[in-house]
Design an enzyme around this catalytic site. Structure first.
Site, PDB file in Angstrom:
ATOM      1  N   ASP A 231       0.899  -1.265  -0.040  1.00 18.67           N
ATOM      2  CA  ASP A 231      -0.072  -0.173   0.012  1.00 18.67           C
ATOM      3  C   ASP A 231       0.746   1.486  -0.226  1.00 18.67           C
ATOM      4  O   ASP A 231       1.902   1.363   0.772  1.00 18.67           O
ATOM      5  CB  ASP A 231      -0.838   0.014   1.252  1.00 18.67           C
ATOM      6  CG  ASP A 231      -2.030   1.071   1.189  1.00 18.67           C
ATOM      7  OD1 ASP A 231      -2.025   1.979   0.449  1.00 18.67           O
ATOM      8  OD2 ASP A 231      -3.071   0.640   1.816  1.00 18.67           O
ATOM      9  N   GLU A 257      -1.241  -0.654  -3.892  1.00 20.54           N
ATOM     10  CA  GLU A 257      -2.482   0.230  -3.654  1.00 20.54           C
ATOM     11  C   GLU A 257      -2.253   1.497  -3.437  1.00 20.54           C
ATOM     12  O   GLU A 257      -1.236   2.253  -3.039  1.00 20.54           O
ATOM     13  CB  GLU A 257      -2.920  -0.676  -2.322  1.00 20.54           C
ATOM     14  CG  GLU A 257      -4.206   0.030  -1.751  1.00 20.54           C
ATOM     15  CD  GLU A 257      -4.812  -0.804  -0.496  1.00 20.54           C
ATOM     16  OE1 GLU A 257      -4.644  -2.087  -0.687  1.00 20.54           O
ATOM     17  OE2 GLU A 257      -5.181  -0.341   0.402  1.00 20.54           O
ATOM     18  N   GLU A 283     -10.134   3.455  -2.099  1.00 22.99           N
ATOM     19  CA  GLU A 283     -10.791   3.600  -0.480  1.00 22.99           C
ATOM     20  C   GLU A 283     -11.162   5.007  -0.051  1.00 22.99           C
ATOM     21  O   GLU A 283     -11.708   5.335   0.877  1.00 22.99           O
ATOM     22  CB  GLU A 283      -9.867   3.003   0.625  1.00 22.99           C
ATOM     23  CG  GLU A 283      -8.616   3.824   1.133  1.00 22.99           C
ATOM     24  CD  GLU A 283      -7.584   3.317   1.775  1.00 22.99           C
ATOM     25  OE1 GLU A 283      -7.203   1.927   1.589  1.00 22.99           O
ATOM     26  OE2 GLU A 283      -7.191   3.743   2.783  1.00 22.99           O
ATOM     27  N   HIS A 333     -12.182  -1.650   2.018  1.00 24.63           N
ATOM     28  CA  HIS A 333     -11.257  -1.111   2.976  1.00 24.63           C
ATOM     29  C   HIS A 333     -11.730  -1.608   4.349  1.00 24.63           C
ATOM     30  O   HIS A 333     -12.913  -1.466   4.643  1.00 24.63           O
ATOM     31  CB  HIS A 333     -11.117   0.533   2.702  1.00 24.63           C
ATOM     32  CG  HIS A 333     -10.291   1.032   3.897  1.00 24.63           C
ATOM     33  ND1 HIS A 333     -10.702   1.686   5.035  1.00 24.63           N
ATOM     34  CD2 HIS A 333      -8.681   1.008   4.058  1.00 24.63           C
ATOM     35  CE1 HIS A 333      -9.731   1.927   5.835  1.00 24.63           C
ATOM     36  NE2 HIS A 333      -8.497   1.544   5.178  1.00 24.63           N
ATOM     37  N   GLU A 356     -10.363  -7.058   4.218  1.00 24.95           N
ATOM     38  CA  GLU A 356      -9.058  -6.597   4.922  1.00 24.95           C
ATOM     39  C   GLU A 356      -9.200  -6.674   6.317  1.00 24.95           C
ATOM     40  O   GLU A 356     -10.402  -6.382   6.817  1.00 24.95           O
ATOM     41  CB  GLU A 356      -8.787  -4.845   4.467  1.00 24.95           C
ATOM     42  CG  GLU A 356      -7.596  -4.600   5.145  1.00 24.95           C
ATOM     43  CD  GLU A 356      -7.397  -3.039   4.682  1.00 24.95           C
ATOM     44  OE1 GLU A 356      -8.367  -2.403   4.303  1.00 24.95           O
ATOM     45  OE2 GLU A 356      -6.027  -2.716   4.812  1.00 24.95           O
TER      46      GLU A 356
HETATM   47 MG   LIG Z   1      -5.263   1.375   1.844  1.00 24.82          MG
END
Ligand SMILES: [Mg+2]
Length: 408
Positions: A231, A257, A283, A333, A356
């Site tokens: 990420d 990400e 997200e 998310h 997640e």
């Molecule tokens: Mg993220």
């Protein structure tokens, strides 16, 4: 069943189990502000919060948890609960909840439409987060009214166990620590895990090399044939991302990400078109209209809209439908695993294949919950509690303050 009142209740408690409270968060993620040195040099304390936000408020002596839950009351005596949120967020929820007083609590699609049409300046961002939490509380209420878990009202379950990936925000990215934790998560049964880059363009070539080292170490620790994600939390730009992706390809990430800021739709689409590594994001996007733009531009391989931010369960269902038309999976998310679990459990496994689970974050985030959703052997199991199953464990609460209510 009419909505007759609301409360935003702030709870405070103490998270035990850390001899050194300051060790709770070991490292932070890269943030967009890191292009400035004054921010770049701030360490894990960035995540330690303050007493008015819900991230753990860490002092030398203790880890204080302060979170707010929204409670919607009805003329039938049932209560809809959602959260946690923070104090500022609760301040945005209150006037919108006030607007719904006296209305039919079960008419969730109408109430969503009313909130959206009323908040013409809040179509994105914080106001949409407030609408989202109210929508989640309404679904909790509907579940309690029909005495069913929300996933049943949404047409599920499509399966009784949902894979969760270990999301490693807050853990050290020093190679020896990464190696140990990555193996630990694999042994705990997670079939996928995500690590957070600490560096962006402001840290230059040296920082880039450390990011690459993180990927290299994690891959070496878990071996081939295992899903690893990384990420960037909107903190890179296109040239940096292109350079990084060239180096990261060797470690076969399942996705990279949010490589660029959410407003950089063109750059995101260009990256996705050229990157050998799939690109995830969304997200920090809101509602079906925001996600539709990403899908129309073929900008993402994975949509990560958050149920508690992007419009609630009502809107996330629409986002799932939209994404399914494009064959782009929705892996929400992980703000609220409780809300995400019900949504995903009512979608085809191809539309929403997994969830997640922020391993460290949820120690604090789910602190006040009775029987919170926690993965076992890398999967989350459904239970039969009516509504969303967001129940406060009173034994964890040291202080309780009503910060907003319809009785004011
Ligand atoms: Mg993220």
């Amino acid at each position: 069943m009419k909505i007759t009142g609301y409360e935003c209740v702030e709870l405070t408690g103490t998270l035990e189990g850390y001899d050194d409270p300051q060790s709770f968060y070991e490292e932070r993620l890269a943030i967009p502000l890191d292009v400035y040195e004054e921010f770049r040099t701030v360490g894990a304390e960035y995540l330690m919060g303050s007493d008015d936000v819900m991230t753990p408020y860490v002092t030398d002596e203790e880890i204080r948890i302060t979170q707010t839950y929204l409670v919607l009351r009805t003329d039938e005596g049932l209560e809809g609960v959602a959260g946690p949120i923070d104090r500022e967020w609760a301040g945005l929820v209150a006037p919108i909840a006030e607007f719904l007083l006296g209305r039919d609590a079960l008419a969730t699609a109408k109430l969503w439409d009313l909130m959206y049409r009323h908040e013409v300046h809040g179509r994105r961002g914080k106001t949409m987060k407030a609408i989202s939490v109210i929508d989640c509380a309404l679904w909790d209420l509907k579940g309690k009214y029909y005495d069913e878990p929300v996933y049943r009202l949404l047409g599920g379950p499509t399966r009784t166990e949902i894979p969760a990936y270990a999301s490693m925000l807050g853990y050290s990215v020093e190679p020896e620590d990464v190696r140990e934790r990555a193996q630990e998560m694999k042994e705990a049964g997670y079939r996928a895990q995500k690590w957070f880059f600490r560096h962006g363009p402001g840290s230059g070539t040296e920082g880039l090399q450390r990011n690459v080292e993180l990927a290299e170490t994690a891959r070496d620790a878990v071996g081939e044939g295992y899903d690893l994600m990384f990420d960037c939390w909107m903190s890179w730009d296109r040239p940096y991302a292109e350079r990084a992706i060239r180096k990261l390809e060797a470690y076969d990430p399942r996705w990279i990400e949010e490589p660029v800021h959410p407003d950089k739709l063109d750059q995101l689409a260009d990256l996705r078109a050229t990157s050998p590594i799939p690109i995830a994001g969304g997200e920090h996007e809101y509602t079906r209209w925001g996600i539709h733009q990403l899908l129309q531009r073929d900008a993402l391989d994975v949509i990560q809209a958050d149920t508690c931010w992007a419009g609630g369960i009502t809107e996330l269902q629409r986002i799932c439908t939209l994404a399914s038309v494009h064959d782009v999976p929705v892996i929400p998310h992980g703000h609220s695993v409780s809300a995400n679990l019900h949504l995903t459990a009512a979608q085809s496994p191809t539309v929403s294949p997994m969830l997640e689970y922020l391993v460290k974050w949820n120690e604090g985030f789910q602190f006040f919950l009775e029987d919170p959703p926690v993965p076992e052997d890398g999967t989350l199991s459904l239970d039969d509690r009516p509504g969303l199953g967001i129940v406060v464990d009173e034994s964890t609460v040291e202080e309780r303050t009503v910060v907003h209510s319809s009785d004011e």
